[in-house]
Motif scaffolding. Structure first.
Motif, PDB file in Angstrom:
ATOM      1  N   ALA A 209       0.837  -1.206   0.000  1.00 44.78           N
ATOM      2  CA  ALA A 209       0.000   0.000   0.000  1.00 44.78           C
ATOM      3  C   ALA A 209       0.874   1.258   0.000  1.00 44.78           C
ATOM      4  O   ALA A 209       0.572   2.237  -0.689  1.00 44.78           O
ATOM      5  N   PHE A 210       1.963   1.231   0.777  1.00 46.74           N
ATOM      6  CA  PHE A 210       2.875   2.381   0.820  1.00 46.74           C
ATOM      7  C   PHE A 210       3.463   2.660  -0.566  1.00 46.74           C
ATOM      8  O   PHE A 210       3.680   3.815  -0.945  1.00 46.74           O
ATOM      9  N   ALA A 211       3.740   1.598  -1.331  1.00 46.80           N
ATOM     10  CA  ALA A 211       4.359   1.761  -2.639  1.00 46.80           C
ATOM     11  C   ALA A 211       3.352   2.200  -3.712  1.00 46.80           C
ATOM     12  O   ALA A 211       3.731   2.833  -4.703  1.00 46.80           O
ATOM     13  N   GLU A 212       2.079   1.873  -3.505  1.00 45.90           N
ATOM     14  CA  GLU A 212       1.085   2.098  -4.562  1.00 45.90           C
ATOM     15  C   GLU A 212       0.140   3.277  -4.344  1.00 45.90           C
ATOM     16  O   GLU A 212      -0.369   3.851  -5.308  1.00 45.90           O
ATOM     17  N   LYS A 213      -0.114   3.657  -3.097  1.00 46.77           N
ATOM     18  CA  LYS A 213      -1.236   4.568  -2.822  1.00 46.77           C
ATOM     19  C   LYS A 213      -0.834   6.001  -2.466  1.00 46.77           C
ATOM     20  O   LYS A 213      -1.590   6.713  -1.792  1.00 46.77           O
ATOM     21  N   ASP A 214       0.342   6.429  -2.877  1.00 49.64           N
ATOM     22  CA  ASP A 214       0.779   7.815  -2.718  1.00 49.64           C
ATOM     23  C   ASP A 214       0.589   8.339  -1.286  1.00 49.64           C
ATOM     24  O   ASP A 214      -0.069   9.357  -1.064  1.00 49.64           O
ATOM     25  N   PRO A 215       1.187   7.650  -0.291  1.00 51.06           N
ATOM     26  CA  PRO A 215       0.987   8.068   1.095  1.00 51.06           C
ATOM     27  C   PRO A 215       1.570   9.449   1.426  1.00 51.06           C
ATOM     28  O   PRO A 215       1.143  10.078   2.387  1.00 51.06           O
ATOM     29  N   ASP A 216       2.542   9.913   0.637  1.00 50.19           N
ATOM     30  CA  ASP A 216       3.109  11.240   0.918  1.00 50.19           C
ATOM     31  C   ASP A 216       2.326  12.355   0.228  1.00 50.19           C
ATOM     32  O   ASP A 216       2.613  13.541   0.409  1.00 50.19           O
ATOM     33  N   ASN A 218       2.088  13.488  -2.873  1.00 47.66           N
ATOM     34  CA  ASN A 218       2.687  14.391  -3.856  1.00 47.66           C
ATOM     35  C   ASN A 218       2.227  14.102  -5.284  1.00 47.66           C
ATOM     36  O   ASN A 218       2.695  14.717  -6.237  1.00 47.66           O
ATOM     37  N   GLY A 219       1.309  13.123  -5.418  1.00 48.28           N
ATOM     38  CA  GLY A 219       0.768  12.820  -6.733  1.00 48.28           C
ATOM     39  C   GLY A 219       1.700  12.045  -7.635  1.00 48.28           C
ATOM     40  O   GLY A 219       1.424  11.878  -8.823  1.00 48.28           O
TER      41      GLY A 219
END
Length: 546
Positions: A209-216, A218-219
């Motif tokens: 999820a961290f790698a796929e769902k743009d947690p930061d 920034n788009g």
């Protein structure tokens, strides 16, 4: 009659002075009174003596202007405290040191005292080149030294025992360094509505999820699930930031270590089915994008963690310093550590070898007790229970102590300090009752409590003794390596076997080799020297215990 009374009085005074000179040991960071039962002075030779040694120095070790290898603050401290004047016969760096040491051992041209690794220790003991220190330890070991060794459940003393005799004074490794924790960004979990990990499957799902769902936010698709580095597929005793030790251990796998199998025999864990299972999970996680695609090329995973690109990494209890570096760039970063259990709910941990270095004494040395007196004094300085040691500049490399640097601490030092800090913060222990180290930790914690994370040096300086240390107090299945030295066949064939292992493991995880290539690896490993080495390892273990 008068002379007899005078003699008795003088003897009583000597015993009293000797007991006082032993110094106040420090238990759990709280000052302790000296042991009144000490009959000899474990900190000082009655008369000055000269003791010869060799020294290993790294190229980057520096001294203050005017100091030399032979004359510096550490050499003077030991001389003044112990009456032992060390004469350095020669010193060298890394490979040069190893080569000169081998030549000295081969010609039996040894110094009086030296610090050696386990391989050299075993060869010296087998060859009868070093002294039995059993009686020296019983008579001269200080109360604090004995207390530290007791914290290892006698494992350190066992490690230094060869054929029933104590042949060296072992160091003590802090066991907390073994635990590999999953440090996960809670701020990212909160943003994505994720719960903390309770299993290896949770770890995989969160990382994906961290790698796929743009947690930061920034788009951009530029975030990494789990940060790793080039040595991630080996399991060392000490947890390393960026390794996958915590993932392997969730399958009861300990590659690169010799462990006991179900029959009690030593076996190389890299060839076991549990390791294949763990590699399969890593393969799936890598294919799913949960693991940094470039991990195999990275010398150091810190950059992605500090820059805010990675949402998870595995690392030891003391990783707060790395988190502090990330906080400097983004105050919202919130890494929280977790221990990941196996499918049965058990947290497995490959432990740090309790001892890896040994002070040994040349066979026939006139004053073998000097080695224990030195060790007692060094321990008092390293643990900062001797007030005079506080005057030393500990920024000067510890390699410049007379026979080099090694750690002597409670095996459970982190947990002890954690408990003491908690009691001090709660007012159960008064600040003046603490030793200098714990006073410093309390000061940092108190300042941070008043103004959270205003000074990240304060925060990172004590944080490891809070949440991470509490995790260390959990029940764990602690696994110890059965063999940590070398054998004759290892010296000839281990490099090629390691190459075979690395190529196979990386190939499997990165999808470049079929999963079942693991089975061929096991067959080839055995045929190319593995079976021969296994027999030698079992023989060495048996030999040392006779």
């Amino acid at each position: 009659m008068k002379k007899k009374i005078t003699l008795i009085s003088m003897m009583a005074l000597f015993v009293l002075m000797t007991a006082c000179s032993s110094g106040g040991a420090s238990k759990d960071g709280v000052k302790q009174a000296a042991d009144p039962n000490v009959k000899v002075d474990p900190f000082k030779m009655p008369n000055p003596i000269e003791v010869t040694t060799f020294k290993s120095l790294s190229p980057g070790a520096k001294l203050p202007a005017g100091d030399t290898v032979e004359s510096n603050q550490y050499m003077k401290y030991i001389s003044e405290k112990t009456n032992i004047n060390f004469k350095i016969l020669w010193y060298a760096a890394s490979q040069d040191y190893d080569q000169k040491m081998k030549l000295a051992i081969a010609s039996n041209d040894l110094p009086d005292v030296m610090l050696v690794n386990e391989q050299i220790f075993l060869s010296l003991a087998e060859a009868g080149q070093i002294e039995d220190l059993s009686k020296v330890y019983d008579k001269y070991a200080s109360p604090l030294a004995k207390e530290l060794y007791a914290s290892t459940n006698n494992k350190a003393i066992e490690k230094a025992t060869y054929k029933g005799k104590l042949m060296g004074i072992p160091n003590i490794s802090v066991q907390a360094d073994a635990a590999s924790m999953a440090w996960v960004r809670k701020d990212w979990m909160d943003k994505l509505g994720l719960q903390p990990p309770k299993s290896i499957d949770d770890v995989a799902a969160i990382a994906k999820a961290f790698a796929e769902k743009d947690p930061d936010g920034n788009g951009k698709a530029d975030t990494i699930g789990i940060a790793g580095f080039e040595k991630a597929l080996t399991v060392s005793g000490k947890a390393q930031r960026g390794d996958f030790k915590g993932i392997f251990q969730a399958f009861g796998a300990y590659p690169s270590n010799w462990i006991k199998d179900s029959s009690g025999k030593a076996v190389y864990a890299s060839i076991l089915p549990e390791t294949k299972q763990a590699l399969g999970k890593l393969r799936d996680m890598y294919a799913a994008g949960a693991i940094d695609k470039e991990f195999a090329l990275r010398k150091d995973p810190n950059e992605n963690i500090v820059s805010g690109k990675a949402g998870m990494f595995f690392g030891p209890w003391w990783s707060g310093g790395l988190v502090a570096d990330a906080l400097k760039l983004n105050p919202k970063v919130d890494f929280v550590p977790y221990l990941i259990p196996d499918a049965k709910g058990t947290v497995n941990t490959m432990m740090v070898p309790v001892s890896t270095q040994f002070i040994v004494v040349k066979k026939g040395m006139k004053n073998p007790e000097a080695a224990m007196i030195y060790a007692n004094t060094f321990i008092n300085a390293q643990r900062k229970v001797d007030p005079d040691a506080l005057k030393l500049d500990f920024t000067v490399s510890a390699e410049y102590w007379p026979i080099g640097n090694s750690t002597y601490d409670y095996a459970d030092a982190v947990e002890r300090k954690s408990d003491t800090l908690k009691k001090a913060m709660g007012g159960q222990i008064k600040p003046e009752e603490l030793n200098p180290e714990m006073k410093e930790l309390l000061a940092k914690a108190t300042r941070d409590k008043a103004n959270p994370k205003a000074d990240l040096k304060d925060w990172s300086g004590y944080y490891g003794y809070t949440v991470p240390a509490d995790l260390l107090k959990m029940n764990m299945n602690k696994v110890y390596s059965e063999f940590t030295a070398n054998t004759k066949t290892m010296e000839r064939k281990w490099v090629n076997l390691q190459k075979l292992e690395n190529e196979t493991f990386f190939g499997i995880v990165m999808g470049e080799k079929p999963f079942d290539s693991f089975d061929k690896f096991v067959t080839d490993w055995k045929a190319q020297g593995g079976d021969e080495i296994t027999k030698e390892v079992m023989d060495e273990i048996s030999k040392s215990k006779k």
